[in-house]
Design a protein around this motif. Sequence first.
Motif, short mmCIF file in Angstrom:
data_model
loop_
_atom_site.label_atom_id
_atom_site.label_comp_id
_atom_site.label_asym_id
_atom_site.label_seq_id
_atom_site.Cartn_x
_atom_site.Cartn_y
_atom_site.Cartn_z
N UNK A 59 0.99 -1.05 0.36
CA UNK A 59 0.60 -0.19 0.18
C UNK A 59 0.94 1.62 0.05
N UNK A 60 1.77 1.06 -0.45
CA UNK A 60 2.46 2.75 -1.25
C UNK A 60 2.28 3.49 -2.24
N UNK A 61 1.46 4.71 -1.72
CA UNK A 61 0.64 5.37 -2.31
C UNK A 61 1.79 6.08 -3.59
N UNK A 62 0.68 6.52 -4.93
CA UNK A 62 1.59 6.56 -6.38
C UNK A 62 2.33 7.99 -6.29
N UNK A 63 1.82 8.40 -5.60
CA UNK A 63 2.81 10.01 -5.53
C UNK A 63 2.69 10.78 -4.37
N UNK A 64 3.63 11.26 -4.28
CA UNK A 64 3.71 12.29 -2.80
C UNK A 64 2.11 13.08 -2.51
N UNK A 65 1.58 13.54 -1.58
CA UNK A 65 0.61 14.58 -1.47
C UNK A 65 1.10 16.17 -1.68
N UNK A 66 0.13 16.75 -2.11
CA UNK A 66 0.79 18.12 -2.16
C UNK A 66 0.96 18.97 -0.88
N UNK A 67 2.47 19.41 -1.05
CA UNK A 67 2.95 20.09 0.35
C UNK A 67 2.69 22.00 0.17
N UNK A 68 1.22 21.96 1.25
CA UNK A 68 1.17 23.86 1.45
C UNK A 68 1.73 23.92 2.55
N UNK A 69 1.91 24.93 2.77
CA UNK A 69 3.21 25.60 3.57
C UNK A 69 3.48 27.21 3.66
N UNK A 70 2.78 28.02 4.89
CA UNK A 70 2.83 29.51 4.73
C UNK A 70 4.36 29.83 5.09
N UNK A 71 5.05 30.77 4.52
CA UNK A 71 6.32 31.28 5.28
C UNK A 71 5.61 32.73 5.70
N UNK A 72 7.10 32.74 6.48
CA UNK A 72 6.97 34.08 6.83
C UNK A 72 7.89 34.93 6.16
N UNK A 73 7.72 36.29 5.99
CA UNK A 73 8.23 36.95 4.91
C UNK A 73 9.27 38.56 6.32
N UNK A 74 9.10 39.26 5.69
CA UNK A 74 9.68 40.56 6.33
C UNK A 74 8.53 41.31 7.20
N UNK A 75 8.95 42.40 8.36
CA UNK A 75 7.19 42.85 8.62
C UNK A 75 7.00 44.11 7.95
N UNK A 76 5.77 44.16 8.58
CA UNK A 76 5.15 44.82 6.76
C UNK A 76 5.66 46.90 6.71
N UNK A 77 6.15 47.14 8.49
CA UNK A 77 6.63 48.44 7.88
C UNK A 77 7.56 48.37 6.87
N UNK A 78 8.44 47.18 6.94
CA UNK A 78 9.23 46.88 5.39
C UNK A 78 9.28 46.37 4.44
N UNK A 79 8.10 46.24 4.04
CA UNK A 79 7.28 45.83 3.27
C UNK A 79 7.10 46.53 2.42
N UNK A 80 6.18 47.37 2.92
CA UNK A 80 5.53 47.52 1.51
C UNK A 80 6.08 49.75 1.36
N UNK A 81 6.31 49.98 0.79
CA UNK A 81 5.93 51.54 0.47
C UNK A 81 5.35 52.36 -0.23
N UNK A 82 4.94 53.31 0.86
CA UNK A 82 4.05 54.01 -0.07
C UNK A 82 2.75 52.35 -0.69
#
Length: 719
Positions: A59-82
């Motif tokens: 019973x080995x699955x035919x393929x991996x399940x899709x990998x869904x992940x959330x990645x944290x980025x820069x603070x909003x104050x640094x990420x947005x300009x105007x």
Amino acid sequence: MANTFLLEIGTEELPADFVRSALQQLERRVRTDLKELRLDHGQLSVTGTPRRLLVQISDLIDSQPDLEEDRKGPPLSQALVDGQPGPAAIGFAKRCGVDPSQLESRETPKGPCLFASICTPGQESSVLLQDFIPQWIDCLQGRRFMRWGSGEQRFSRPVRWLVALLGETLIPVTLNASDPLVRSGRQSRGHRLHDPLAELKSADELPARLAEAGVMVDRDQRAETIRSSIAAEAASCGGEADCPESLFQELVDLVEAPVVLKGEIADQYLDLPPEVIVTVMQSHQRYVPLRQPNATADPLQLEARNVLRSNFLLVGNGLPDASDTIVSGNQRVLSARLADAEFFLNVDRLQPSEQRRQELDRVTFAEGLGSLLDRTERISWVMDQLVQALATSDSLAGHGRRAAHLCKNDLVCQMVGEFPELQGLMGGKYLLEEGEHREVALAVAEHYQPAGSGDAPPSSDVGALLALSERLELLLSIFAKGQRPSGSSDPYALRRAGNGIVQILWDRGWRLPLQTLLSTASHHWAGLFPAFQFDAASLANDLGQLLRQRMVSQFEDDGFPPDLVQAVSGEAVSSARLLQDPVDARERLLLLQDLRADGRLQAVQAVVQRASKLAEKGDLDTSQLVPAQVIKASLFGSPSESDLLKQLESLSPLAKACDYKGLASELQGAARALEAFFDGENSVMVMAEDEAVRRNRLNLLGVLRNQASVLACFDNIQS
């Protein structure tokens, strides 16, 4: 969808020890990799034979399940300009493979930050396995790996075929470094004597196909078949199978189609010593000897007739029709080996043991340490020291000295030259045959005992004396030469020698002052080997440290609780005390274990630890056990002090006499006196302002601490 996965690594005949190791390694690696690849599966089975390692996963699955992940980025104050994505946001989106417009703002404990939601599509299992199968083959470790052809592929034996299937799908795998090139296919191979197998359509077919082709591929099934067949054949012969577990495991991994057959030892060879026949059978031919039921075990037995049955068992790997031919061939091989042994025995009997002893002079023991004859003389010197230190009887001393004189005579005999496993044993047999006293012969026969973990020490006092002498000489000589065990390197088995010394002393209950003996012997060795230029005191100290470590290690191996081991032999206990009487340390450890088992240890511990804490504020010498010498009753200001003094006076002779049971019992009684001293209506302030009174009270507690320390270092005992 889920399918069965099959991997078969087909090879030339593999060494039995590699098969066992490889199956364990392969299972661990496959499980770990499948988990990291997120490939869910059912039962995973890893098994093998001498010609194949086989992995089967249901019973080995035919393929991996899709990998869904959330990645944290820069603070909003640094990420947005105007209000628009700036360089930080654009760079983060690029790294995550998303458009900047897909970034989301979310609250975090450090304020709002940008996040990217990423979905990594799963890969097909067959594609992933195609890359991992060669890694699984290359990761296996073992001794004496080889290359073959002109390729660089390394393995225990040449890899000849691969089967890699996921359901009905062939997984294309190539061992690029092999010669000839090995590619995966659908073609497996059965037993060497069976017809070739047809191509496999699916992974589920192989076990049944192999069974049809004469291969019992399941290792557990082979083991059970061999075990039950050996038991049945032994019973039918009226004997008891002599099949150690190590030999049994080897037999399981030597065959693909096990069949237990019965052979016959030629009658003339039953005149050989039983150990000779058993060594030839087990170590050289992988046969199973059959012992006579209820035969008396005697290491000095000269003939095998009353010990072994004339039958023996062997595990064949051929076709049933060839059984008679297999038995006949193996009987011829056994007879040839036993004929050699018979010849060696007859040659050895022409030369007396005393003459062989003189020939030891032409064999070097170790560089700088002289010949084996020189070593024998040193063993005899150590024997003299032992019989004096232990005050043995004249008879025991005489037998011990004679045994030491002759103990290595068989190292130059023909039989031990061919069968090194029989050293000592053959020497003892020859001595008995020549008319030496049985005690002397038995000591020579068993002076290599214990040979390792689980082996019994010598059964006789003379044998124990000789075994101690031999091991002490080895330690003294190799340490004097400047060699020490380090890490896993111990070419002279010095740790094992140390273990043997400790085990023998415990087994015999001998009160041997090891520290004194080591000091005397080290000075003697300094005179024997001036070229080594070592300090005798340092040599004795180094040897003492080794034996101390061996004691602690042996305590732990014997299953004693670690805290009790430290209480008896930890750093707080001096080497001088520990080694002056190794038996004493074991007796104290056994008593502490008994006290814990019946619930008395905690009460004793509470008394000692409460007294010890305050006693540390004083300056009383830790060797002071007699209260009258350091305590003045004239300074008492409370009946509780007098009561505590009475307890110390009761404890004093017990501590001085090392009466540990009595000491433990009285320490429990001291609990009441100490409670009154600290907390009763007549309690006292230990840290009184008057210096003389304060010192007197601290001395009361210090003497109690010292008396308890005769039994153990209670600070190391856990509550």
